[in-house]
Write an enzyme that holds these catalytic residues in place. Structure first.
Site, PDB file in Angstrom:
ATOM      1  N   ARG A 366      38.304  22.216  26.892  1.00 24.69           N
ATOM      2  CA  ARG A 366      39.281  21.748  25.918  1.00 24.69           C
ATOM      3  C   ARG A 366      39.107  20.249  25.753  1.00 24.69           C
ATOM      4  O   ARG A 366      38.935  19.534  26.738  1.00 24.69           O
ATOM      5  CB  ARG A 366      40.705  22.055  26.378  1.00 24.69           C
ATOM      6  CG  ARG A 366      40.946  23.551  26.463  1.00 24.69           C
ATOM      7  CD  ARG A 366      42.311  23.871  26.995  1.00 24.69           C
ATOM      8  NE  ARG A 366      42.345  25.237  27.505  1.00 24.69           N
ATOM      9  CZ  ARG A 366      43.333  25.720  28.252  1.00 24.69           C
ATOM     10  NH1 ARG A 366      44.350  24.945  28.564  1.00 24.69           N
ATOM     11  NH2 ARG A 366      43.297  26.966  28.682  1.00 24.69           N
ATOM     12  N   HIS A 388      43.792  38.851  34.246  1.00 23.99           N
ATOM     13  CA  HIS A 388      44.662  39.492  33.268  1.00 23.99           C
ATOM     14  C   HIS A 388      44.964  40.903  33.720  1.00 23.99           C
ATOM     15  O   HIS A 388      44.053  41.645  34.069  1.00 23.99           O
ATOM     16  CB  HIS A 388      44.007  39.466  31.888  1.00 23.99           C
ATOM     17  CG  HIS A 388      43.838  38.073  31.380  1.00 23.99           C
ATOM     18  ND1 HIS A 388      42.668  37.370  31.521  1.00 23.99           N
ATOM     19  CD2 HIS A 388      44.725  37.225  30.811  1.00 23.99           C
ATOM     20  CE1 HIS A 388      42.835  36.157  31.033  1.00 23.99           C
ATOM     21  NE2 HIS A 388      44.073  36.036  30.598  1.00 23.99           N
ATOM     22  N   LYS A 472      57.938  33.918  30.998  1.00 26.18           N
ATOM     23  CA  LYS A 472      56.984  33.529  32.035  1.00 26.18           C
ATOM     24  C   LYS A 472      57.683  32.943  33.251  1.00 26.18           C
ATOM     25  O   LYS A 472      58.876  32.624  33.199  1.00 26.18           O
ATOM     26  CB  LYS A 472      55.990  32.519  31.495  1.00 26.18           C
ATOM     27  CG  LYS A 472      56.635  31.219  31.076  1.00 26.18           C
ATOM     28  CD  LYS A 472      55.606  30.163  30.699  1.00 26.18           C
ATOM     29  CE  LYS A 472      56.315  28.914  30.224  1.00 26.18           C
ATOM     30  NZ  LYS A 472      55.463  27.767  30.082  1.00 26.18           N
ATOM     31  N   HIS A 518      49.068  37.227  32.134  1.00 24.64           N
ATOM     32  CA  HIS A 518      48.081  36.201  32.495  1.00 24.64           C
ATOM     33  C   HIS A 518      48.576  35.590  33.797  1.00 24.64           C
ATOM     34  O   HIS A 518      49.768  35.302  33.910  1.00 24.64           O
ATOM     35  CB  HIS A 518      48.026  35.063  31.484  1.00 24.64           C
ATOM     36  CG  HIS A 518      47.915  35.469  30.052  1.00 24.64           C
ATOM     37  ND1 HIS A 518      46.773  35.302  29.333  1.00 24.64           N
ATOM     38  CD2 HIS A 518      48.819  36.008  29.202  1.00 24.64           C
ATOM     39  CE1 HIS A 518      46.977  35.724  28.085  1.00 24.64           C
ATOM     40  NE2 HIS A 518      48.204  36.151  27.981  1.00 24.64           N
TER      41      HIS A 518
END
Ligand SMILES: [Zn+2]
Ligand SMILES: [Zn+2]
Length: 646
Positions: A366, A388, A472, A518
């Site tokens: 990134r 995953h 999450k 994830h």
């Protein structure tokens, strides 16, 4: 009368125009002494703001984050006054509180501020603080506000005011000083008892390099002198433990301008340490039912258009790679998930075969601006300990518990004991923001909360913090210096299964969408090793450390015996090396101390005769002369005390 609701849910009636400070006084004098800021109906107010509607009120003290923010922002006004008095003609711009302290950006009339000037500024600021001046907010019209700063020739404040709506502009006064400010102050300057200017740096006006460069003055303040002293000691210790410094000293990693900024190069010792960490996690993952997969570092642009990552990373990250074939474009992968979705898609699954758990140490890329790069914590290429999990909605509960178990095992084996977690759930007032059925969201949120409770996690629930595609749980860990680090996330995802059209056959023989989780307990190898370095100060747990022992022959004639000791240590799977340099034993011991090797094994005449080694622990403890078998047992006992079996 107005009704004020307090955080404990109690409701009290007050006269109209009662201030937060008066509410505090009505509760207790002690509270009133400690209250330094307040929030009314979710908006920051002054402790002196008259309240004239019903609403909920939160009172903050120095112990609250919001209290510290008000304290540090208020100090920035004091420091700005000191600067104005010491540097006539200075132009003030903005002065916000930050995570630790505050800064003020100023344009100096001439010259610069250096660390020699800090104590003069501190002295002046403290002198002002001691005047116990109240912070007083006042509304001003746009015309008056503009006139005030045009008169001073301060084009920065003029620009700020021009972007504000008339009727919303406020000034804050204390002593003889006035500043444009939205509010959020402590009651008076006298509460600030210790002020430290920490550093100065250049900063462009509004962060734009085409704008003039300003001087940014960083500082911090405290309600007690002894808190400042403790903070400065912590800073000193943090400097010693800086992972960039330790990484160099311990020869773990490096950076090369030629290779490129933000692209770490792992040296042999660092690479071996990473491998040990990876193997440790792989072993636990295998027991937890994960299967390893491997995917390439690039993928077709279409893949990331499907996943939605192109929209997020396409423009602002690395640009597509072109091939000799017209129109063909690949991206460096910013995430491993799309690849894993395609692995899931290679064959049909029945509900009986789920969950599927695909794990990969996947390197992703990134683009970060060069100013944002920082050691191993902000890089442009990093390896996630990614996995995953594809499961049915009914399996979420169990899977979440398993992931928490694995995360706690990992952190525990590395000496972290102080975790908290944040559970991010929907904003129930804006249901249109989220994809996936309400029923599934409720199930998932409940599964996370149940799992966190059952595993005894110390957690907070944050409404409205969930991603649009699922709730999450974030792990936070406190390091040895009490600093909070965010680690891996466990994220539920209803979006990617949809985008990749993933399915499984249910007990009803119909096709259903699996849920995706994830997770990455380390977060990334780079960031985790940085944290580990700063947490341990480079004294890694014995099972992980590069060399567990260093053999120090007293003189050249003991070298043969040293070789023999090394061989038997290697046979016992102990990582060791020999310092065979022609140096005095004293110097070798000092340098072994510096390199943080846990055990020094000194071998001289007596040892050779008795077939022993003289063991000295890092830090100086003398364990006497023992044989290699006894030493091996000692090492294994210490390893087993931290590295539990999963
Ligand atoms: Zn202010
Ligand atoms: Zn993912």
């Amino acid at each position: 009368m107005i009704k004020i609701t307090l955080p404990d849910g109690s409701v009290k009636e007050f006269e109209k125009n009662t201030t937060p400070m008066q509410v505090a006084k009505s509760i207790s004098e002690g509270l009133a002494r400690n209250v330094i800021s307040a929030k009314f109906n979710n908006t920051t107010v002054e402790t002196t703001t008259p309240l004239n509607t019903d609403g909920s009120l939160i009172l903050y003290t120095w112990n609250d984050k919001e209290g510290k923010t008000a304290f540090w922002h208020s100090t920035s006004h004091i420091v700005a006054q000191a600067i104005e008095e010491l540097y006539p003609g200075v132009k003030l711009t903005i002065g916000p509180a930050i995570e630790n302290g505050f800064y003020y950006d100023v344009e100096l009339p001439n010259g610069s501020i250096s660390d020699k000037d800090f104590s003069t500024i501190e002295k002046k600021a403290l002198e002002i603080a001691r005047g116990k001046h109240d912070y007083k907010m006042r509304a001003v019209s746009k015309a008056d506000a503009l006139a005030f700063y045009k008169n001073q020739g301060n084009e920065y404040k003029v620009e700020l005011i021009e972007n504000l709506e008339d009727g919303t502009i406020t000034f804050c006064d204390h002593d003889s000083f006035t500043d444009l400010c939205r509010g959020g102050h402590i009651p008076n300057t006298g509460i600030v008892k210790a002020i430290k200017i920490l550093s100065v740096a250049g900063a462009y006006w509004r962060g734009n390099e085409n704008n003039p460069q300003l001087t940014r003055i960083y500082g911090i303040s405290f309600p007690k002198q002894k808190e400042l002293t403790a903070y400065l000691e912590l800073l000193e210790e943090a400097k010693k433990r800086d992972h960039r410094k330790l990484g160099k000293e311990l020869e773990l990693f490096t950076f090369s301008q030629k290779v490129g900024q933000g692209l770490p190069l792992w040296l042999p010792k660092g690479a071996a340490l990473r491998e040990r960490l990876e193997n440790f996690l792989k072993k636990a993952q295998k027991k937890a039912g994960y299967e390893m997969v491997v995917t390439p570092h690039i993928g077709q642009k279409e893949l990331y258009v499907t996943s939605g990552h192109y929209e997020k990373y396409g423009e602002d990250s690395f640009q597509p790679i072109h091939t000799p074939k017209e129109g063909e474009e690949f991206l460096l992968k910013p995430m491993n998930c799309p690849h894993h979705c395609e692995i899931y898609n290679t064959k049909p699954y029945s509900y009986k075969e789920l969950p599927k758990r695909f794990a990969e140490f996947g390197t992703v890329y990134r683009y970060e601006q060069s100013g944002e790069l920082h050691g191993l914590t902000r890089v442009r290429g990093f390896t996630q300990d990614d996995a995953h999990i594809f499961c049915t909605p009914d399996q979420l509960d169990e899977e979440f518990k398993n992931v928490i178990d694995l995360s706690l095992y990992v952190l525990g084996s590395l000496g972290f004991e102080n975790f908290t977690a944040q559970v991010s759930v929907r904003d129930l007032d804006n249901p249109e923001k989220y994809i996936g059925s309400v029923e599934n969201w409720e199930k998932a949120e409940q599964a996370i909360i149940n799992a966190a409770k059952e595993k005894g996690l110390n957690f907070v629930i944050e409404a409205g913090e969930a991603a649009f595609y699922g709730p999450k749980l974030d792990f936070m860990v406190k390091d040895a210096l009490g600093r909070q680090w965010q680690l891996g996330t466990i994220q539920v995802d209803y979006n990617l299964p949809e985008r990749f059209d993933l399915s499984y056959k249910g007990s009803d023989n119909e096709l259903h969408r699996p849920v995706m989780i994830h997770r990455a307990p380390f977060g990334s190898m780079e960031r985790f090793i940085a944290l580990l370095l700063e947490h341990t100060g480079g004294n890694f747990p014995l099972w992980l450390t590069p060399e567990q022992a260093i053999i120090l022959p007293v003189s050249e004639k003991h070298e043969k015996y040293a070789e023999k000791v090394l061989k038997s240590l290697e046979n016992n799977e102990i990582r060791a090396l020999i310092d065979g340099r022609n140096e005095t034993i004293g110097k070798k011991i000092r340098e072994a101390e510096m390199s943080k090797v846990p055990f020094m094994l000194i071998v001289g005449d007596n040892d050779e005769d008795a077939n022993t080694i003289s063991v000295r622990k890092h830090g100086g403890e003398d364990l006497g002369a023992i044989d290699v078998t006894t030493f091996t047992n000692l090492v294994n006992t210490e390893i087993n005390s931290t590295l539990k079996t999963f």
